[in-house]
Design a protein around this motif. Structure first.
Motif, short mmCIF file in Angstrom:
data_model
loop_
_atom_site.label_atom_id
_atom_site.label_comp_id
_atom_site.label_asym_id
_atom_site.label_seq_id
_atom_site.Cartn_x
_atom_site.Cartn_y
_atom_site.Cartn_z
N ASN A 175 47.35 -25.85 35.58
CA ASN A 175 48.41 -26.61 34.90
C ASN A 175 47.84 -27.48 33.78
O ASN A 175 48.37 -27.51 32.67
CB ASN A 175 49.15 -27.49 35.91
CG ASN A 175 50.10 -26.70 36.78
OD1 ASN A 175 50.50 -25.59 36.43
ND2 ASN A 175 50.45 -27.24 37.94
N GLU A 215 46.25 -25.29 30.90
CA GLU A 215 47.29 -24.79 29.99
C GLU A 215 47.73 -25.88 29.02
O GLU A 215 47.92 -25.63 27.82
CB GLU A 215 48.48 -24.29 30.80
CG GLU A 215 49.61 -23.71 29.95
CD GLU A 215 50.78 -23.24 30.79
OE1 GLU A 215 51.77 -22.74 30.20
OE2 GLU A 215 50.72 -23.36 32.03
N SER A 216 47.87 -27.10 29.53
CA SER A 216 48.25 -28.22 28.68
C SER A 216 47.17 -28.52 27.64
O SER A 216 47.46 -28.80 26.47
CB SER A 216 48.50 -29.46 29.54
OG SER A 216 48.72 -30.61 28.75
N SER A 248 45.68 -38.01 37.91
CA SER A 248 46.88 -37.68 38.67
C SER A 248 46.77 -38.23 40.09
O SER A 248 45.66 -38.39 40.63
CB SER A 248 47.08 -36.16 38.72
OG SER A 248 48.15 -35.81 39.58
N SER A 301 44.86 -15.94 36.10
CA SER A 301 45.55 -16.75 35.09
C SER A 301 44.72 -16.90 33.82
O SER A 301 45.26 -16.94 32.72
CB SER A 301 45.88 -18.12 35.67
OG SER A 301 46.73 -18.02 36.79
N LYS A 322 45.93 -24.20 41.23
CA LYS A 322 47.18 -24.48 40.52
C LYS A 322 47.08 -25.79 39.74
O LYS A 322 47.55 -25.90 38.60
CB LYS A 322 48.34 -24.54 41.51
CG LYS A 322 49.70 -24.75 40.85
CD LYS A 322 50.82 -24.75 41.88
CE LYS A 322 52.17 -24.95 41.20
NZ LYS A 322 53.28 -24.98 42.20
N PHE A 323 46.46 -26.78 40.36
CA PHE A 323 46.26 -28.07 39.70
C PHE A 323 45.43 -27.88 38.42
O PHE A 323 45.78 -28.39 37.35
CB PHE A 323 45.53 -29.01 40.68
CG PHE A 323 45.30 -30.40 40.15
CD1 PHE A 323 46.15 -31.44 40.50
CD2 PHE A 323 44.22 -30.67 39.33
CE1 PHE A 323 45.93 -32.72 40.03
CE2 PHE A 323 44.00 -31.95 38.84
CZ PHE A 323 44.85 -32.98 39.20
#
Length: 233
Positions: free
Chosen positions: A195, A198-199, A183, A230, A191-192
């Motif tokens: 994300n 989760e993917s 990325s 999370s 947060k990075f």
């Protein structure tokens, strides 16, 4: 030439400190160039390696080093150099001893973690997996040996978040799979990570996984309240 030295045996039979020289190309390439330039020399590659002086070494780059280990090793060496502390060095010696104690405790914890990890991997059950996550060093795409000032400032950096998945397959053989998320976002925050985590968990490889043993280093993005909430809730 490096500022480091190494022990080399001289012609008189004595060992002495000799400056270390870092090669810009591998020794194999040096050998090939020598054969082309001096074709009359009949020498094998293994013999060439044996005849190369030990103070000619391939340059190495070490990144993502643990700061506690890096500084701790230096302090251990500094402590041995203070043989007979005087009034000027006694305070320094006390400070270094405290830092060395922190380093030794750190090494003990590291050993405990390594043992726990090895036992966990060896005793993995069906429906379980070990998932390791870590950031790699940022890199630039399209770089070459020659860069103009425009290239240097215009090419964006790319972050690389890597995952290693370990599961036990048939006949109790461990299977390893690797996933990398690239990325242009360089935040490296929780947060990075979440994300992309989760993917990743939506992939087919996790379809029959019921229990995940999540491992990472102690980077701030992996031990934040946001990350723990999370993951567990």
């Amino acid at each position: 030439m490096s500022s480091k030295t190494c022990k080399i045996k001289h012609s008189n039979g004595n060992f002495g400190d000799t400056p270390v020289f870092h090669l810009e190309i591998p020794k194999r390439d040096v050998y090939r160039k020598m054969i082309l330039d001096f074709s009359e020399k009949e020498i094998g590659l293994s013999t060439f390696y044996n005849l190369c002086p030990n103070n000619f070494k391939k340059g190495k780059k070490r990144t993502d080093m643990c700061p506690t280990c890096h500084i701790g090793k230096k302090n251990v060496k500094r402590l041995t150099e203070i043989q007979t502390p005087n009034t000027e060095t006694v305070f320094l010696k006390t400070q270094i001893e405290k830092e060395v104690e922190i380093y030794n405790n750190h090494i003990n914890i590291k050993s405990i973690q390594e043992d726990s990890y090895k036992k966990l991997v060896q005793n993995l059950k069906n429906g379980e997996c070990v998932l390791i996550m870590d950031f790699k060093e940022n890199f630039r795409l399209g770089s070459g040996p020659i860069k103009t000032s425009t290239d240097f400032y215009s090419k964006p950096q790319i972050s690389n978040l890597g995952f290693e998945l370990i599961v036990k397959g048939t006949k109790n053989i461990l299977n390893y799979e690797y996933f990398n998320y690239l990325s242009e976002i360089l935040s490296h925050d929780s947060k990075f990570v979440l994300n992309f985590l989760e993917s990743l968990l939506k992939k087919e490889e996790f379809r029959f996984i019921k229990k995940i043993h999540l491992w990472s280093d102690s980077g701030p993005r992996f031990r934040s309240c946001e990350h723990f909430y999370s993951v567990f809730f």
